[in-house]
Scaffold this active site. Structure first.
Site, PDB file in Angstrom:
ATOM      1  N   HIS A 153       0.727  -1.110  -0.306  1.00  0.00           N
ATOM      2  CA  HIS A 153      -0.327   0.261  -0.071  1.00  0.00           C
ATOM      3  C   HIS A 153       0.862   1.247  -0.266  1.00  0.00           C
ATOM      4  O   HIS A 153       0.555   2.354  -0.619  1.00  0.00           O
ATOM      5  CB  HIS A 153      -1.078  -0.331   1.208  1.00  0.00           C
ATOM      6  CG  HIS A 153      -1.421  -0.563   1.324  1.00  0.00           C
ATOM      7  ND1 HIS A 153      -2.121  -2.073   2.297  1.00  0.00           N
ATOM      8  CD2 HIS A 153      -3.028  -1.292   0.065  1.00  0.00           C
ATOM      9  CE1 HIS A 153      -3.513  -2.848   2.158  1.00  0.00           C
ATOM     10  NE2 HIS A 153      -3.252  -2.245   1.117  1.00  0.00           N
ATOM     11  N   LYS A 177     -17.462  -5.159   6.484  1.00  0.00           N
ATOM     12  CA  LYS A 177     -16.219  -6.223   6.594  1.00  0.00           C
ATOM     13  C   LYS A 177     -16.280  -6.443   8.083  1.00  0.00           C
ATOM     14  O   LYS A 177     -16.385  -5.452   9.092  1.00  0.00           O
ATOM     15  CB  LYS A 177     -14.811  -5.497   6.091  1.00  0.00           C
ATOM     16  CG  LYS A 177     -14.692  -6.113   4.507  1.00  0.00           C
ATOM     17  CD  LYS A 177     -13.730  -5.717   3.888  1.00  0.00           C
ATOM     18  CE  LYS A 177     -13.795  -5.958   2.202  1.00  0.00           C
ATOM     19  NZ  LYS A 177     -12.417  -5.426   2.220  1.00  0.00           N
ATOM     20  N   ARG A 195      -2.582  -6.740  -8.309  1.00  0.00           N
ATOM     21  CA  ARG A 195      -1.413  -6.888  -7.479  1.00  0.00           C
ATOM     22  C   ARG A 195      -1.327  -8.094  -8.132  1.00  0.00           C
ATOM     23  O   ARG A 195      -0.345  -8.667  -8.789  1.00  0.00           O
ATOM     24  CB  ARG A 195      -1.876  -8.269  -6.362  1.00  0.00           C
ATOM     25  CG  ARG A 195      -1.745  -7.153  -5.207  1.00  0.00           C
ATOM     26  CD  ARG A 195      -1.790  -7.338  -4.017  1.00  0.00           C
ATOM     27  NE  ARG A 195      -2.653  -8.397  -4.177  1.00  0.00           N
ATOM     28  CZ  ARG A 195      -3.771  -8.425  -3.228  1.00  0.00           C
ATOM     29  NH1 ARG A 195      -3.833  -7.115  -1.925  1.00  0.00           N
ATOM     30  NH2 ARG A 195      -4.751  -8.830  -3.161  1.00  0.00           N
ATOM     31  N   SER A 246      -3.236  -7.665   3.043  1.00  0.00           N
ATOM     32  CA  SER A 246      -3.002  -7.594   4.533  1.00  0.00           C
ATOM     33  C   SER A 246      -3.845  -8.679   4.942  1.00  0.00           C
ATOM     34  O   SER A 246      -3.746  -8.695   6.107  1.00  0.00           O
ATOM     35  CB  SER A 246      -4.326  -6.146   4.800  1.00  0.00           C
ATOM     36  OG  SER A 246      -3.844  -5.383   4.235  1.00  0.00           O
TER      37      SER A 246
END
Length: 166
Positions: free
Chosen positions: A20, A44, A93, A131
């Site tokens: 990040h 979440k 990614r 993460s």
């Protein structure tokens, strides 16, 4: 005098990783200002509270002039518009990220046509860092220190110690 070009880099950042940080740093090289927009993430279950995630992102952002972190709730397109943003930065990614991000960019393009979505890939060292992986490795007793800044690693160790208590 022209107005600064503001980009918003949204995410949950639970926690913020070196990947990040790499995206934020490189986005700052492209834009006058970058706002790391930390989602309240009501949908979440996060390991860190909003306050903790925001504080970690703010600490990380301090290393680059023109980068700051702020919380947001609701639609990111509304937040970007409210901040006068011209671009939304998204990290990609792998191919698995692309489908979701492409759909998201399309929806945001309809909701805020004046805001461009810019995809950045993290540097080679960070292409596999997420993460989710960092949290799992850290909480299960592994060494995820190489994937996060020292201040984030300390927070992860605190969470690991507190979750290990009976």
């Amino acid at each position: 005098m022209s107005r600064p070009v503001i980009a918003v880099y949204p995410g949950t950042f639970d926690p913020i990783t070196l990947g990040h940080e790499d995206i934020a740093r490189r986005a700052r090289e492209l834009f006058d200002e970058v706002i790391i927009a930390v989602a309240i993430a009501h949908h979440k279950k996060t390991l860190f509270t909003l306050e903790e995630r925001l504080e970690m992102a703010q600490t990380s952002a301090r290393q680059w002039p023109g980068v700051r972190a702020e919380p947001f709730e609701g639609l990111i397109s509304h937040f970007v518009q409210a901040k006068g943003g011209k671009a939304m930065v998204r990290g990609l990614r792998a191919v698995t990220d692309f489908d979701y991000e492409f759909q998201l960019a399309g929806m945001n393009g309809v909701l805020a046509p004046e805001v461009e979505t810019v995809f950045l890939t993290p540097g080679t060292r960070y292409q596999f860092v997420s993460s989710t992986f960092v949290r799992e490795i850290a909480l299960l007793g592994g060494d995820a220190e190489q994937f996060v800044a020292p201040h984030v690693w300390q927070r992860l160790l605190e969470k690991r110690r507190s979750s290990a208590k009976p």
